[in-house]
Design a protein around this motif. Structure first.
Motif, PDB file in Angstrom:
ATOM      1  N   LEU A 136       0.744  -1.186   0.085  1.00  0.00           N
ATOM      2  CA  LEU A 136       0.004   0.006   0.066  1.00  0.00           C
ATOM      3  C   LEU A 136       0.958   1.363  -0.076  1.00  0.00           C
ATOM      4  O   LEU A 136       1.932   1.385   0.777  1.00  0.00           O
ATOM      5  CB  LEU A 136      -1.006   0.035   1.126  1.00  0.00           C
ATOM      6  N   PRO A 137       0.545   2.283  -0.969  1.00  0.00           N
ATOM      7  CA  PRO A 137       1.293   3.538  -0.804  1.00  0.00           C
ATOM      8  C   PRO A 137       1.062   4.310   0.516  1.00  0.00           C
ATOM      9  O   PRO A 137      -0.119   4.282   1.065  1.00  0.00           O
ATOM     10  CB  PRO A 137       0.666   4.302  -1.987  1.00  0.00           C
ATOM     11  N   PRO A 138       2.026   5.211   0.762  1.00  0.00           N
ATOM     12  CA  PRO A 138       3.161   5.397   0.253  1.00  0.00           C
ATOM     13  C   PRO A 138       4.048   4.299   0.890  1.00  0.00           C
ATOM     14  O   PRO A 138       4.144   3.835   2.208  1.00  0.00           O
ATOM     15  CB  PRO A 138       3.561   6.651   0.893  1.00  0.00           C
ATOM     16  N   SER A 139       4.855   3.669  -0.137  1.00  0.00           N
ATOM     17  CA  SER A 139       5.889   2.737   0.645  1.00  0.00           C
ATOM     18  C   SER A 139       7.306   2.955   0.188  1.00  0.00           C
ATOM     19  O   SER A 139       7.404   3.040  -1.152  1.00  0.00           O
ATOM     20  CB  SER A 139       5.455   1.337  -0.207  1.00  0.00           C
ATOM     21  N   HIS A 140       8.168   3.394   1.078  1.00  0.00           N
ATOM     22  CA  HIS A 140       9.555   3.638   0.705  1.00  0.00           C
ATOM     23  C   HIS A 140      10.328   2.374  -0.002  1.00  0.00           C
ATOM     24  O   HIS A 140      11.099   2.770  -0.953  1.00  0.00           O
ATOM     25  CB  HIS A 140      10.514   4.265   1.543  1.00  0.00           C
ATOM     26  N   ASN A 141       9.687   1.399   0.133  1.00  0.00           N
ATOM     27  CA  ASN A 141      10.341   0.160  -0.725  1.00  0.00           C
ATOM     28  C   ASN A 141      10.199   0.228  -2.084  1.00  0.00           C
ATOM     29  O   ASN A 141      10.851  -0.007  -2.922  1.00  0.00           O
ATOM     30  CB  ASN A 141       9.872  -1.082  -0.155  1.00  0.00           C
ATOM     31  N   ALA A 196      -0.621   1.260  -8.506  1.00  0.00           N
ATOM     32  CA  ALA A 196      -0.427   0.119  -8.896  1.00  0.00           C
ATOM     33  C   ALA A 196      -0.730  -0.860  -7.646  1.00  0.00           C
ATOM     34  O   ALA A 196      -1.144  -2.011  -7.592  1.00  0.00           O
ATOM     35  CB  ALA A 196       0.647  -0.424  -9.576  1.00  0.00           C
ATOM     36  N   GLY A 197      -0.321  -0.419  -6.414  1.00  0.00           N
ATOM     37  CA  GLY A 197      -0.216  -1.176  -5.082  1.00  0.00           C
ATOM     38  C   GLY A 197      -1.522  -1.199  -4.570  1.00  0.00           C
ATOM     39  O   GLY A 197      -1.727  -2.265  -3.656  1.00  0.00           O
ATOM     40  N   ILE A 198      -2.300  -0.206  -4.880  1.00  0.00           N
ATOM     41  CA  ILE A 198      -3.466  -0.260  -4.048  1.00  0.00           C
ATOM     42  C   ILE A 198      -4.285  -1.291  -3.979  1.00  0.00           C
ATOM     43  O   ILE A 198      -4.755  -1.994  -3.077  1.00  0.00           O
ATOM     44  CB  ILE A 198      -4.187   1.012  -4.321  1.00  0.00           C
ATOM     45  N   VAL A 199      -5.059  -1.830  -5.288  1.00  0.00           N
ATOM     46  CA  VAL A 199      -5.654  -2.982  -5.421  1.00  0.00           C
ATOM     47  C   VAL A 199      -5.286  -4.388  -4.847  1.00  0.00           C
ATOM     48  O   VAL A 199      -5.870  -4.833  -4.182  1.00  0.00           O
ATOM     49  CB  VAL A 199      -6.254  -2.974  -6.938  1.00  0.00           C
ATOM     50  N   PRO A 200      -3.864  -4.559  -5.408  1.00  0.00           N
ATOM     51  CA  PRO A 200      -3.511  -5.934  -4.768  1.00  0.00           C
ATOM     52  C   PRO A 200      -3.291  -5.797  -3.260  1.00  0.00           C
ATOM     53  O   PRO A 200      -3.421  -6.903  -2.590  1.00  0.00           O
ATOM     54  CB  PRO A 200      -2.042  -5.948  -5.423  1.00  0.00           C
TER      55      PRO A 200
END
Lengths: 432, 191
Positions: free
Chosen positions: A154-159, A179-183
């Motif tokens: 989930l954003p924000p993700s420093h990775n 792109a990370g939100i739905v997954p």
């Protein structure tokens, strides 16, 4: 094959030996690169120069800000308020505390993007509470750490920013975040379903009811904290701020919320917060700098091209190639931490993935999930260690507790790997 | 750096205070630069949206600062033994071999510190004539982080090689507590 097998052997051999002998990973990367540079007769200064240049990147500046914002929010009582807020949503279910844990982690993951920070702040509240209400300790730890792993998506993700940098600046951070939100939400839902099924079978209790009168106060208090990810993600996705600018605003906002609005900790504790930020940052920046030197030698020795040729030589079926990449990442994730693996594997495996038609943004999401599973997998899993320590159980017990949650995680991994639309629909709707 | 005892010699005590002073200055410098970094970007955003003009110095300054924070961080991480390493292989070694393996990391750090000092210094000197586009400062300001970090890395790895615990527990609740014993987990510091 590479024109210089000895150079490749020096680069990887020296690195592997140092890695196994407890030499800090970043130091191993830097020294192996210097060794390989000596072998191919490059000026020695090039590695140091690459290291400095590797840090001098504007998107990278978002990392210290995200870590700082996460540290401020983590110390200032935000986790408790997020848990109270999540309690309104799912607390009434049987096994409600487990569901609460997952939802709390989802919110917190949306703030800090660090699975370790997530485990230590949500876990420190939730695990003792769950044990007190009769949940088994290993189950409590299992729920906590698997949902913390979800927060990485989930954003924000420093990775994700580390990935965008490792990918060579061609991947948009906004696109990755979208792109990370739905997954991330998909995985969170699946973990919650499994945790509730187990809770129902074991007869874990329902949560305490909340009086309707308290709801507005709880929502109001949590809202100030929840605004942090909204500022960051909203600012980036709408294109108003760059990732770096929104991260800087978020740390200033987190500071104001914590020290002017919540006022749970005194202002002087900010020194400690800065110190902890510096400590995390020291590790991350050394890795990024060293990886820039290492990446330079990889390119000079043509390693990414050779690895691509080799894997494509094994099979030209994209499904097989992607399965091999996933297995490789899961195995590496079991023994190494997330940030070092992102910086090491991205330059090598991203070209392989793109050669079978995978979008770099899609690859980033898949990489995040693979490596975050590694964080909860023995023998080396920093999140597993933290979870076991908070739950006061052994590593073996924690491993047993997390075992059922591999099912939703592996299922989500397969879906995310083979259905690109899950990751890519939202970014394309938002115009990335 | 064992805890102060009454019969501690004057020279030893002076050395301990000198090292403590170096630690303090390093931390103060790193944390101040970090705060300056946050403020310069925050100022950039405020200026862009509030005042309608983007200052030219902010992003370039921030990029120089991050290099300094990163390279001071290398030294701080070595001092705190917080850089991520894999310990589960060495942990399974027999005691004698393990003790030998534990010496390898500080030895290699010493090597790396030497590299940063010598090569970094040469490069910094070479860059004296090159200027940064916006601020007009010499590029050496950016690369100077290498030799400075090199000196600190040399110092801390030397102390660790001598079997001393250099950790100051930066960011821990009670700062400056005693530093007896040579424990130090390398598994922490992950993100």
């Amino acid at each position: 094959m590479s024109g210089d097998p000895v150079g490749v052997l020096i680069l990887f051999g020296a690195f592997t030996v140092m890695l196994l002998l407890k030499v800090p990973i970043a130091l191993g990367l830097a020294l192996a690169s210097i060794g390989a540079a000596m072998w191919v007769d490059l000026p020695l200064q090039i590695i140091g120069q690459r290291m400095i240049q590797g840090l001098a990147s504007f998107p990278l500046l978002a990392i210290p800000f995200f870590i700082l914002a996460g540290e401020i929010m983590g110390s200032g009582g935000i986790s408790r308020r997020l848990i109270e807020f999540a309690n309104i949503l799912v607390g009434w279910l049987r096994g409600g505390l487990a569901a609460l844990n997952v939802v709390g982690s989802t919110f917190f993951g949306g703030i800090s993007g660090s699975a370790v920070a997530d485990t230590s702040s949500i876990g420190a509240v939730m695990i003792p509470m769950m044990k007190r209400y009769g949940y088994h300790a290993d189950y409590s730890v299992g729920v906590t750490i698997s949902s913390a792993a979800q927060g990485v998506l989930l954003p924000p993700s420093h990775n994700m920013i580390i990935y965008a940098l490792a990918a060579g600046g061609t991947v948009s951070i906004g696109g990755l975040f979208a792109a990370g939100i739905v997954p991330g939400l998909l995985l969170g839902t699946m973990i919650m379903v499994v945790s509730l099924l187990i809770a129902r079978r074991r007869g874990y209790p329902k949560g305490d009811p909340i009086t309707a009168r308290d709801v507005p106060r709880i929502v109001w208090k949590a809202l100030a904290g929840l605004l942090t990810p909204i500022i960051i993600v909203g600012g980036i996705l709408s294109g108003v701020f760059t990732a770096t600018e929104s991260a800087a605003i978020a740390s200033v906002w987190a500071f104001v919320v914590t020290f002017a609005f919540y006022r749970e900790i005194p202002l002087r504790s900010f020194i400690g917060i800065l110190g902890r930020t510096m400590k995390t940052l020291a590790t991350v920046l050394f890795l990024i700098a060293a990886a820039a030197g290492f990446g330079h030698m990889l390119t000079i020795l043509r390693v990414p091209a050779d690895v691509t040729d080799f894997l494509i030589g094994l099979s030209d079926n994209p499904i097989v190639i992607l399965l091999i990449i996933n297995l490789l990442l899961l195995a590496l994730g079991a023994i190494m931490d997330m940030a070092p693996l992102i910086v090491i594997t991205t330059p090598i495996l991203l070209p392989v993935a793109t050669s079978v038609g995978m979008d770099p943004v899609h690859f980033g999401v898949m990489l995040m999930l693979n490596l975050s599973m590694g964080l909860i997998t023995p023998p080396v899993g920093s999140v597993l260690f933290v979870g076991a320590a908070i739950g006061d159980i052994t590593m073996e017990q924690a491993t047993r507790g997390v075992l059922p949650f591999y099912l939703p995680m592996l299922a989500a991994l397969l879906v995310i790997t083979f259905v690109p639309q899950v990751s890519l629909t939202l970014p394309s709707l938002l115009g990335f | 750096m064992s805890a102060a005892t009454p019969d501690e010699s004057g020279a030893r005590r002076a050395l301990r205070w000198a090292i403590l002073g170096v630690d303090r200055v390093t931390d103060l410098l790193a944390l101040s630069l970090l705060v300056f970094l946050v403020l310069s970007i925050a100022w950039q955003v405020f200026s862009r949206y509030g005042l309608g003009s983007t200052p030219r110095w902010t992003s370039e300054t921030a990029l120089v600062l991050i290099g300094w924070v990163g390279f001071l961080g290398i030294a701080i991480g070595i001092r705190e033994r917080s850089h991520v390493a894999i310990s589960f292989v060495v942990d399974r070694f027999p005691a004698g071999l393990r003790a030998a393996a534990e010496r390898l990391a500080p030895l290699l750090m010493l090597l790396f510190g030497g590299y940063l000092l010598v090569q970094g210094w040469e490069f910094t000197v070479q860059m004296m004539g090159v200027t940064l586009p916006s601020t007009g400062l010499p590029r050496s300001v950016q690369y100077g982080a290498m030799p400075v970090s090199g000196v600190l890395v040399l110092l801390y790895s030397f102390l660790q090689l001598a079997g001393l615990n250099t950790a100051r527990e930066i960011g821990a609740a009670g700062e400056d507590h005693g530093d007896a014993g040579t424990t130090g987990g390398n598994e922490e510091g992950s993100v």
